[in-house]
Design a protein around this motif. Structure first.
Motif, PDB file in Angstrom:
ATOM      1  N   ASP A  26     -47.044  55.181  71.970  1.00  0.00           N
ATOM      2  CA  ASP A  26     -46.968  53.903  72.618  1.00  0.00           C
ATOM      3  C   ASP A  26     -48.116  53.735  73.600  1.00  0.00           C
ATOM      4  OD1 ASP A  26     -43.379  53.830  72.715  1.00  0.00           O
ATOM      5  OD2 ASP A  26     -44.798  53.272  71.193  1.00  0.00           O
ATOM      6  N   GLU A 129     -49.895  48.647  66.148  1.00  0.00           N
ATOM      7  CA  GLU A 129     -49.231  49.754  66.846  1.00  0.00           C
ATOM      8  C   GLU A 129     -49.620  51.099  66.249  1.00  0.00           C
ATOM      9  OE1 GLU A 129     -45.129  48.673  66.626  1.00  0.00           O
ATOM     10  OE2 GLU A 129     -45.225  47.432  68.453  1.00  0.00           O
ATOM     11  N   ASP A 167     -44.616  41.549  71.575  1.00  0.00           N
ATOM     12  CA  ASP A 167     -45.187  42.778  71.015  1.00  0.00           C
ATOM     13  C   ASP A 167     -46.685  42.635  70.801  1.00  0.00           C
ATOM     14  OD1 ASP A 167     -42.746  44.091  70.952  1.00  0.00           O
ATOM     15  OD2 ASP A 167     -42.299  43.479  68.897  1.00  0.00           O
ATOM     16  N   GLY A 171     -49.510  44.721  72.901  1.00  0.00           N
ATOM     17  CA  GLY A 171     -50.505  45.530  72.201  1.00  0.00           C
ATOM     18  C   GLY A 171     -51.918  45.112  72.526  1.00  0.00           C
ATOM     19  N   LYS A 202     -42.078  48.652  76.656  1.00  0.00           N
ATOM     20  CA  LYS A 202     -43.463  49.054  76.407  1.00  0.00           C
ATOM     21  C   LYS A 202     -44.418  48.491  77.453  1.00  0.00           C
ATOM     22  CE  LYS A 202     -44.680  49.395  72.182  1.00  0.00           C
ATOM     23  NZ  LYS A 202     -45.081  49.105  70.784  1.00  0.00           N
TER      24      LYS A 202
END
Length: 283
Positions: A26, A129, A167, A171, A202
């Protein structure tokens, strides 16, 4: 050894350990020595095009058994001659196979091809990812920047499909902080994610790690304590909390956090490392 240098060693040591035993990508590769910080704002070199799947796969096959390498070669031959839905299926199968073998570089490049052949938010986020994971896991001076650039592009494509995707924004923020733009731009992007979704694990973890990287140990403590209390108590969150406390000279708090990390991780090598660290802190 002066205090600043000692803090840098503590941080770097913690990150190297977590790269090996806690994270699946991560947020690895986020902490560097402070002297390296200016390089993060430099314009990245266009090296992504120099990395091809065939050479990455060939290199990875040297790290696995001959029998498994032959099995993958057979799948790759089928992939090359396939088309349409069958090609997508084989691409995903190869990506998973490589990931199971802990070879994230070829896995990431297969997911990138899957996304190119079937462009969707989910496919581009998965590719991004995995590319970040490959960036974190390699020390190859050519592969590392290429994976970061590819991850950046994958998340940009994901955002072009859905600009509200947490997400994708998380990222992209990570790639920017790691060298694909001005670090504060990436941090602002992560802060925006957390503002809209306070329990985004995250994004919060990366903000905590960036606070650790920049020597903002009080902020790192607050971030990791909130993560543990309100989001998810993970081995890496506790380990980074211990690292922040250690840098603040709060040895007992650091010991408590490290012990929690050890218990949750249940990793023999990590346990041995933490036992030695705790012994040093008790002196």
């Amino acid at each position: 050894m002066n205090k600043i240098r000692k803090q840098q060693i503590i941080i770097i040591g913690a990150v190297i350990l977590l790269i090996g035993f806690l994270f699946t990508r991560d947020i690895k590769g986020l902490v560097k020595e402070k002297e390296e910080t200016p390089a993060a704002t430099a314009a990245p070199q266009p090296v992504a095009a120099q990395i091809d799947l065939q050479s990455v796969s060939a290199t990875a096959k040297n790290l696995i058994s001959n029998a498994t390498a032959k099995e993958i070669t057979s799948l790759e031959d089928a992939y090359k001659s396939a088309s349409g839905a069958e090609k997508l299926k084989l691409g995903k199968q190869l990506a998973q196979k490589w990931d199971d073998l802990e070879q994230s570089a070829p896995s990431a490049l297969y997911l990138e091809q899957v996304a190119q052949n079937e462009s969707s938010l989910n496919n581009w986020v998965l590719a991004g990812e995995r590319l970040l994971k490959a960036f974190d896991n390699t020390q190859d001076s050519l592969v590392k920047p290429a994976m970061l650039q590819k991850a950046n592009l994958a998340f940009e494509k994901a955002i072009s499909i859905d600009s509200a995707s947490a997400d994708a924004k998380t990222g992209l923020g990570i790639t920017i902080v790691n060298g694909m733009g001005a670090p504060m731009q990436g941090i602002a992007m992560l802060m925006d994610v957390v503002k809209k979704d306070p329990k985004n694990f995250k994004a919060n973890m990366n903000l905590g790690t960036f606070a650790l990287k920049s020597g903002q140990f009080d902020k790192a403590v607050t971030r990791f304590e909130n993560i543990i209390k309100d989001i998810k108590a993970t081995p890496d969150a506790y380990f980074y909390l211990g690292t922040a406390y250690e840098n603040l000279g709060k040895n007992q708090e650091a010991i408590d956090a490290y012990q929690h990390s050890k218990k949750l991780a249940a990793n023999p090598t990590l346990s041995n490392f933490i036992d030695k660290k705790i012994a040093e802190l008790k002196k």
